[in-house]
Write a protein that holds these residues in place. Structure first.
Motif, PDB file in Angstrom:
ATOM      1  N   PHE A   1      65.395 -19.252 -14.429  1.00  0.00           N
ATOM      2  CA  PHE A   1      65.575 -20.150 -15.560  1.00  0.00           C
ATOM      3  C   PHE A   1      64.197 -20.598 -16.037  1.00  0.00           C
ATOM      4  CE2 PHE A   1      66.336 -24.149 -17.751  1.00  0.00           C
ATOM      5  CZ  PHE A   1      67.447 -23.847 -18.525  1.00  0.00           C
ATOM      6  N   ALA A   2      63.750 -20.049 -17.148  1.00  0.00           N
ATOM      7  CA  ALA A   2      62.397 -20.323 -17.651  1.00  0.00           C
ATOM      8  C   ALA A   2      62.418 -20.346 -19.166  1.00  0.00           C
ATOM      9  CB  ALA A   2      61.410 -19.273 -17.139  1.00  0.00           C
ATOM     10  N   PRO A   3      62.817 -21.478 -19.764  1.00  0.00           N
ATOM     11  CA  PRO A   3      62.872 -21.566 -21.228  1.00  0.00           C
ATOM     12  C   PRO A   3      61.520 -21.290 -21.873  1.00  0.00           C
ATOM     13  CG  PRO A   3      63.978 -23.432 -20.206  1.00  0.00           C
ATOM     14  CD  PRO A   3      63.269 -22.707 -19.115  1.00  0.00           C
ATOM     15  N   ASN A   4      61.556 -20.573 -22.970  1.00  0.00           N
ATOM     16  CA  ASN A   4      60.342 -20.256 -23.729  1.00  0.00           C
ATOM     17  C   ASN A   4      60.612 -20.584 -25.190  1.00  0.00           C
ATOM     18  OD1 ASN A   4      58.063 -19.248 -24.900  1.00  0.00           O
ATOM     19  ND2 ASN A   4      58.364 -17.123 -24.252  1.00  0.00           N
ATOM     20  N   VAL A   5      59.922 -21.597 -25.714  1.00  0.00           N
ATOM     21  CA  VAL A   5      60.197 -22.050 -27.076  1.00  0.00           C
ATOM     22  C   VAL A   5      59.356 -21.321 -28.110  1.00  0.00           C
ATOM     23  CG1 VAL A   5      60.902 -24.329 -26.299  1.00  0.00           C
ATOM     24  CG2 VAL A   5      58.494 -23.918 -26.858  1.00  0.00           C
ATOM     25  N   ARG A   6      58.473 -20.436 -27.687  1.00  0.00           N
ATOM     26  CA  ARG A   6      57.645 -19.693 -28.642  1.00  0.00           C
ATOM     27  C   ARG A   6      58.420 -18.489 -29.163  1.00  0.00           C
ATOM     28  NH1 ARG A   6      51.931 -18.540 -25.936  1.00  0.00           N
ATOM     29  NH2 ARG A   6      53.313 -17.747 -24.305  1.00  0.00           N
ATOM     30  N   ILE A   7      58.688 -18.509 -30.458  1.00  0.00           N
ATOM     31  CA  ILE A   7      59.438 -17.431 -31.093  1.00  0.00           C
ATOM     32  C   ILE A   7      58.620 -16.906 -32.265  1.00  0.00           C
ATOM     33  CG2 ILE A   7      61.638 -16.752 -32.114  1.00  0.00           C
ATOM     34  CD1 ILE A   7      62.830 -19.358 -30.990  1.00  0.00           C
ATOM     35  N   PRO A   8      58.240 -15.636 -32.287  1.00  0.00           N
ATOM     36  CA  PRO A   8      57.496 -15.087 -33.435  1.00  0.00           C
ATOM     37  C   PRO A   8      58.283 -15.269 -34.732  1.00  0.00           C
ATOM     38  CG  PRO A   8      57.461 -13.562 -31.577  1.00  0.00           C
ATOM     39  CD  PRO A   8      58.431 -14.647 -31.220  1.00  0.00           C
ATOM     40  N   ALA A   9      57.564 -15.400 -35.840  1.00  0.00           N
ATOM     41  CA  ALA A   9      58.198 -15.724 -37.126  1.00  0.00           C
ATOM     42  C   ALA A   9      59.262 -14.708 -37.519  1.00  0.00           C
ATOM     43  CB  ALA A   9      57.132 -15.827 -38.214  1.00  0.00           C
ATOM     44  N   ARG A  10      58.938 -13.416 -37.422  1.00  0.00           N
ATOM     45  CA  ARG A  10      59.924 -12.402 -37.827  1.00  0.00           C
ATOM     46  C   ARG A  10      61.128 -12.400 -36.883  1.00  0.00           C
ATOM     47  NH1 ARG A  10      57.069  -6.921 -40.183  1.00  0.00           N
ATOM     48  NH2 ARG A  10      55.612  -7.944 -41.623  1.00  0.00           N
ATOM     49  N   SER A  11      60.883 -12.637 -35.609  1.00  0.00           N
ATOM     50  CA  SER A  11      61.983 -12.718 -34.654  1.00  0.00           C
ATOM     51  C   SER A  11      62.874 -13.909 -34.970  1.00  0.00           C
ATOM     52  CB  SER A  11      61.424 -12.833 -33.237  1.00  0.00           C
ATOM     53  OG  SER A  11      62.470 -12.930 -32.284  1.00  0.00           O
ATOM     54  N   LEU A  12      62.269 -15.017 -35.404  1.00  0.00           N
ATOM     55  CA  LEU A  12      63.044 -16.196 -35.793  1.00  0.00           C
ATOM     56  C   LEU A  12      63.917 -15.897 -37.006  1.00  0.00           C
ATOM     57  CD1 LEU A  12      63.656 -19.213 -35.444  1.00  0.00           C
ATOM     58  CD2 LEU A  12      61.674 -19.689 -36.901  1.00  0.00           C
ATOM     59  N   ILE A  13      63.357 -15.199 -37.987  1.00  0.00           N
ATOM     60  CA  ILE A  13      64.127 -14.819 -39.181  1.00  0.00           C
ATOM     61  C   ILE A  13      65.300 -13.927 -38.789  1.00  0.00           C
ATOM     62  CG2 ILE A  13      64.047 -13.523 -41.349  1.00  0.00           C
ATOM     63  CD1 ILE A  13      61.116 -14.437 -41.607  1.00  0.00           C
ATOM     64  N   ALA A  14      65.046 -12.990 -37.868  1.00  0.00           N
ATOM     65  CA  ALA A  14      66.120 -12.103 -37.413  1.00  0.00           C
ATOM     66  C   ALA A  14      67.207 -12.887 -36.698  1.00  0.00           C
ATOM     67  CB  ALA A  14      65.545 -11.030 -36.486  1.00  0.00           C
ATOM     68  N   ALA A  15      66.811 -13.902 -35.919  1.00  0.00           N
ATOM     69  CA  ALA A  15      67.799 -14.726 -35.225  1.00  0.00           C
ATOM     70  C   ALA A  15      68.676 -15.481 -36.218  1.00  0.00           C
ATOM     71  CB  ALA A  15      67.086 -15.705 -34.286  1.00  0.00           C
ATOM     72  N   ILE A  16      68.072 -15.987 -37.290  1.00  0.00           N
ATOM     73  CA  ILE A  16      68.826 -16.719 -38.312  1.00  0.00           C
ATOM     74  C   ILE A  16      69.791 -15.792 -39.043  1.00  0.00           C
ATOM     75  CG2 ILE A  16      68.613 -17.949 -40.510  1.00  0.00           C
ATOM     76  CD1 ILE A  16      65.929 -19.053 -39.428  1.00  0.00           C
ATOM     77  N   LEU A  17      69.267 -14.654 -39.520  1.00  0.00           N
ATOM     78  CA  LEU A  17      70.117 -13.697 -40.231  1.00  0.00           C
ATOM     79  C   LEU A  17      71.207 -13.147 -39.312  1.00  0.00           C
ATOM     80  CD1 LEU A  17      67.437 -11.694 -42.266  1.00  0.00           C
ATOM     81  CD2 LEU A  17      69.022 -13.421 -43.139  1.00  0.00           C
ATOM     82  N   GLY A  18      70.807 -12.802 -38.099  1.00  0.00           N
ATOM     83  CA  GLY A  18      71.775 -12.258 -37.151  1.00  0.00           C
ATOM     84  C   GLY A  18      72.874 -13.248 -36.831  1.00  0.00           C
ATOM     85  N   GLY A  19      72.504 -14.516 -36.622  1.00  0.00           N
ATOM     86  CA  GLY A  19      73.508 -15.524 -36.325  1.00  0.00           C
ATOM     87  C   GLY A  19      74.507 -15.698 -37.461  1.00  0.00           C
ATOM     88  N   LEU A  20      74.011 -15.728 -38.699  1.00  0.00           N
ATOM     89  CA  LEU A  20      74.904 -15.864 -39.851  1.00  0.00           C
ATOM     90  C   LEU A  20      75.866 -14.681 -39.940  1.00  0.00           C
ATOM     91  CD1 LEU A  20      72.346 -17.142 -42.518  1.00  0.00           C
ATOM     92  CD2 LEU A  20      74.225 -18.467 -41.505  1.00  0.00           C
ATOM     93  N   LEU A  21      75.350 -13.470 -39.746  1.00  0.00           N
ATOM     94  CA  LEU A  21      76.197 -12.275 -39.798  1.00  0.00           C
ATOM     95  C   LEU A  21      77.227 -12.272 -38.674  1.00  0.00           C
ATOM     96  CD1 LEU A  21      73.441  -9.645 -40.639  1.00  0.00           C
ATOM     97  CD2 LEU A  21      75.412 -10.173 -42.083  1.00  0.00           C
ATOM     98  N   LEU A  22      76.806 -12.668 -37.494  1.00  0.00           N
ATOM     99  CA  LEU A  22      77.717 -12.712 -36.351  1.00  0.00           C
ATOM    100  C   LEU A  22      78.864 -13.683 -36.606  1.00  0.00           C
ATOM    101  CD1 LEU A  22      75.047 -12.786 -33.487  1.00  0.00           C
ATOM    102  CD2 LEU A  22      76.756 -10.986 -33.801  1.00  0.00           C
ATOM    103  N   GLY A  23      78.521 -14.885 -37.068  1.00  0.00           N
ATOM    104  CA  GLY A  23      79.553 -15.894 -37.282  1.00  0.00           C
ATOM    105  C   GLY A  23      80.513 -15.533 -38.396  1.00  0.00           C
ATOM    106  N   TYR A  24      79.965 -15.103 -39.524  1.00  0.00           N
ATOM    107  CA  TYR A  24      80.799 -14.763 -40.675  1.00  0.00           C
ATOM    108  C   TYR A  24      81.667 -13.546 -40.346  1.00  0.00           C
ATOM    109  CZ  TYR A  24      82.045 -14.755 -45.628  1.00  0.00           C
ATOM    110  OH  TYR A  24      82.731 -14.847 -46.814  1.00  0.00           O
ATOM    111  N   GLY A  25      81.046 -12.525 -39.767  1.00  0.00           N
ATOM    112  CA  GLY A  25      81.781 -11.303 -39.459  1.00  0.00           C
ATOM    113  C   GLY A  25      82.907 -11.525 -38.472  1.00  0.00           C
ATOM    114  N   ALA A  26      82.662 -12.337 -37.446  1.00  0.00           N
ATOM    115  CA  ALA A  26      83.692 -12.567 -36.431  1.00  0.00           C
ATOM    116  C   ALA A  26      84.929 -13.232 -37.014  1.00  0.00           C
ATOM    117  CB  ALA A  26      83.113 -13.412 -35.297  1.00  0.00           C
TER     118      ALA A  26
END
Length: 393
Positions: free
Chosen positions: A313-338
């Motif tokens: 268990f080792a939380p890491n709060v550093r997220i690269p900018a493009r990875s953050l954008i992918a997380a946002i887009l991916g989350g929206l697609l996952l929620g809407y699609g489901a």
């Protein structure tokens, strides 16, 4: 040795939750929290994911993960089909996740599949990696919830699109014929992955032996992938016996988002999605009375406990900018699609096929196609191959 902070926190959540639910809701609801915790432990220790398994087949032609999924489904249909055909299990009503076969399932599954690769996980993967300490997956989870709420706003429009009536294999063909047909399809898919892998690599991937054995391995992991598949199928059957329906995840995300909207002055009860009697009741009731919510909390706590036991268990709060954008887009697609596809990789794929619903098979085809597109888009968001904090995701 267990990391005390997250380990104690997870145990405290489970202990308090069990006592609260047993006293205010029911013993069955407390049992579902414990079942969710078991699912979280299994998902973490077996690193049982859907996203990475599909990506490895698409990119590397390695099929071990997808073959494990076929074992998962095979065990599940053998357990599920007889009680679902009769409608009872241990003297209580039991009903599967059976949904229409239509445009909304195909589009939603494709969106979900694309979101899997951008968000870095599926529904179960998002929960257990968030519980394992991944800050990035917490971002994906937040936008997963937002996407779910947005889909409920448009739900009636999607439901008006063309669709065939629901089909249940155990009720249409009978449990025995339904099981044999399903097992034949699982076997064909597994053999197809073997052929692809041998064609590319000349043989099947070897699995290295873990350093820990016995009780140490049971507590700290890693667990064999096939053992994880069997355990998940059995725990889904436990869910069916306690809740009267299979394991699901994403309906709770829509509920959490709707309750959050109510807190800021938005009334979701006027949306068509929440006017169905069971959903309206869930919206009015305390969140701890919702089966899916309780199990999701259990999954997060179970994964946190497993991560603490493994010392990872080792939380890491550093997220690269493009990875953050992918997380946002991916989350929206996952929620809407489901929402518009009547479920996710658990509710539609795992539990849908385990229920004998043909919409689960349609979901599989279009979600896999979405994953193929997602794999092609990943290099833009992840400059180096993305390695999640929990390998199964």
């Amino acid at each position: 040795m267990m990391q005390k902070g997250p380990g104690v926190m997870a145990l405290a959540v489970l202990a308090v939750g069990l006592l609260w639910l047993a006293g205010t809701v029911s013993l069955a609801q407390a049992g579902l929290l414990l079942t969710g915790a078991g699912l979280g432990v299994v998902l973490y220790h077996a690193a049982f994911g859907f996203t990475s398994a599909w990506r490895r087949l698409i990119v590397e032609r390695r099929g071990r993960g997808l073959r494990a999924q076929m074992v998962l489904l095979a065990v599940a249909v053998v357990l599920f089909f007889p009680p679902l055909a009769s409608g009872t299990l241990f003297g209580h009503a039991a009903e599967g996740f059976v949904a229409p076969i239509g445009v909304s399932v195909a589009v939603g599954a494709f969106m979900f599949g694309l979101g899997m690769q951008l968000g870095g996980g599926c529904a179960s993967g998002t929960l257990f990696t968030a519980g394992g300490g991944s800050a990035r997956m917490m971002v994906t989870l937040l936008f997963f919830i937002l996407g779910s709420v947005l889909a409920t706003v448009h739900f009636d429009w999607w439901m008006a699109l063309p669709a065939f009536a629901p089909v249940s294999l155990p009720k249409t063909l009978g449990p025995t014929n339904g099981i044999f047909l399903s097992l034949a399809l699982f076997g064909a898919i597994a053999l197809g992955t073997v052929w692809l892998e041998k064609r590319r690599h000349g043989g099947l991937e070897s699995v290295s032996s873990p350093k820990t054995q016995g009780w140490a391995r049971l507590l700290r992991g890693p667990w064999p992938l096939l053992a994880g598949a069997v355990a998940l199928a059995v725990l889904n059957f436990v869910t069916l016996s306690l809740a009267g329906r299979p394991w699901g995840i994403t309906s709770a995300f829509a509920l959490w988002g709707a309750k959050g909207a109510s807190l800021v002055g938005i009334d979701p009860s006027s949306w068509a999605y929440w006017q169905a009697p069971d959903r309206a009741a869930a919206l009015d009731a305390p969140v701890w009375q919702d089966i899916t919510t309780v199990m999701n909390v259990g999954i997060i706590a179970g994964a946190m406990l497993a991560a603490a036991l493994a010392g990872k268990f080792a939380p890491n709060v550093r997220i690269p900018a493009r990875s953050l954008i992918a997380a946002i887009l991916g989350g929206l697609l996952l929620g809407y699609g489901a929402r518009i596809a009547f479920g996710c990789n658990i509710g539609a794929y795992f539990s849908g096929i385990a229920s004998g619903s043909l919409h689960g098979w349609l979901w599989l085809v279009f979600a896999f196609a979405g994953n193929m597109l997602g794999v092609r888009l990943r290099p833009f968001f992840f400059r180096a191959p993305y390695t999640p904090s929990v390998k199964g995701c």
